[in-house]
Design a protein around this motif. Structure first.
Motif, PDB file in Angstrom:
ATOM      1  N   GLN A  31      60.200  26.642 -21.852  1.00 13.34           N
ATOM      2  CA  GLN A  31      59.855  25.483 -22.339  1.00 13.34           C
ATOM      3  C   GLN A  31      59.381  24.391 -21.506  1.00 13.34           C
ATOM      4  N   LEU A  32      59.983  24.262 -20.472  1.00 13.73           N
ATOM      5  CA  LEU A  32      59.973  23.445 -19.425  1.00 13.73           C
ATOM      6  C   LEU A  32      58.676  23.883 -18.336  1.00 13.73           C
ATOM      7  N   ALA A  33      58.677  25.041 -18.184  1.00 14.05           N
ATOM      8  CA  ALA A  33      57.264  25.724 -17.481  1.00 14.05           C
ATOM      9  C   ALA A  33      56.103  25.348 -18.004  1.00 14.05           C
ATOM     10  N   GLY A  34      56.156  25.735 -19.499  1.00 13.44           N
ATOM     11  CA  GLY A  34      55.000  25.386 -20.497  1.00 13.44           C
ATOM     12  C   GLY A  34      54.478  23.935 -20.608  1.00 13.44           C
ATOM     13  N   ARG A  35      55.396  23.130 -20.643  1.00 14.88           N
ATOM     14  CA  ARG A  35      55.150  21.765 -20.569  1.00 14.88           C
ATOM     15  C   ARG A  35      54.508  21.326 -19.137  1.00 14.88           C
ATOM     16  N   ALA A  36      55.191  21.815 -18.144  1.00 15.18           N
ATOM     17  CA  ALA A  36      54.587  21.557 -16.795  1.00 15.18           C
ATOM     18  C   ALA A  36      53.267  21.928 -16.687  1.00 15.18           C
ATOM     19  N   GLN A  37      52.865  23.284 -17.155  1.00 13.18           N
ATOM     20  CA  GLN A  37      51.924  23.941 -17.228  1.00 13.18           C
ATOM     21  C   GLN A  37      50.517  23.012 -18.009  1.00 13.18           C
ATOM     22  N   LEU A  38      50.972  22.344 -19.152  1.00 13.09           N
ATOM     23  CA  LEU A  38      50.134  21.664 -19.887  1.00 13.09           C
ATOM     24  C   LEU A  38      49.762  20.047 -19.374  1.00 13.09           C
ATOM     25  N   MET A  39      50.982  19.511 -18.382  1.00 15.07           N
ATOM     26  CA  MET A  39      50.848  18.552 -17.760  1.00 15.07           C
ATOM     27  C   MET A  39      49.794  18.556 -16.871  1.00 15.07           C
TER      28      MET A  39
END
Length: 177
Positions: A31-39
């Motif tokens: 989830q953190l990796a997905g959020r970082a990618q979206l950011m």
């Protein structure tokens, strides 16, 4: 062979607990990796939109934001700097880009610099050069043109003799013998 009861019976629940903890950690990390990618994607869209806005206008900024999967939320240009805000999903990002100044002939560039100092504003960033390197002079926005005319003897920029109040050229040199 696994023994039941005794010390061997305590190992199995500990192994299960470790596997569950590792699985939960992996989910959080994903989830953190997905959020970082979206950011990162939203910041890329904001950067691209700001650059397009600085080069052209709001519609170019919106077009480039959309090409990067984002929507343009806010756009403003102030003193040659374009500022944008975009949204991509739930993520918002902001960016700014400075409008590149067109190349001007050295004498014209010096006159524009003097005008910027005297008027305490970025004159070169808001005028339009006429011809290559400003060989045909400059065109200034009307409010600026009125103020430039008042200080022309100090800047070296004089109104052109073509009837257009927004058209300025380098003042002719006055030779006294």
């Amino acid at each position: 062979m696994l023994r039941r009861g005794g010390e061997g019976g305590q190992v199995l629940p500990l192994v299960v607990l470790c596997v569950v903890a590792l699985a939960a950690g992996a989910l959080v990390l994903a989830q953190l990796a997905g959020r970082a990618q979206l950011m990162a994607r939203s910041q890329t869209a904001a950067d691209a939109a700001a650059l397009a806005g600085a080069q052209a206008d709001r519609s170019a900024a919106a077009e480039l934001a959309a090409a990067n999967g984002a929507g343009l939320i806010d756009f403003e240009v102030d003193g040659g700097v374009a500022r944008v805000e975009v949204a991509l999903g739930d993520e918002r990002a902001a960016a700014a880009a400075e409008r590149p100044l067109p190349a001007a002939a050295p004498a014209l560039a010096a006159a524009l610099d003097r005008a910027s100092v005297i008027l305490d504003e970025d004159v070169a960033g808001v005028v339009r050069l006429l011809g290559p390197l400003g060989a045909g002079g400059i065109e200034a926005p009307r409010p600026l043109a009125a103020r430039l005319a008042v200080v022309s003897n100090r800047t070296g920029l004089c109104r052109a003799n073509d009837g257009r109040p927004v058209h300025f050229v380098l003042c002719p040199a006055i030779h006294r013998w």
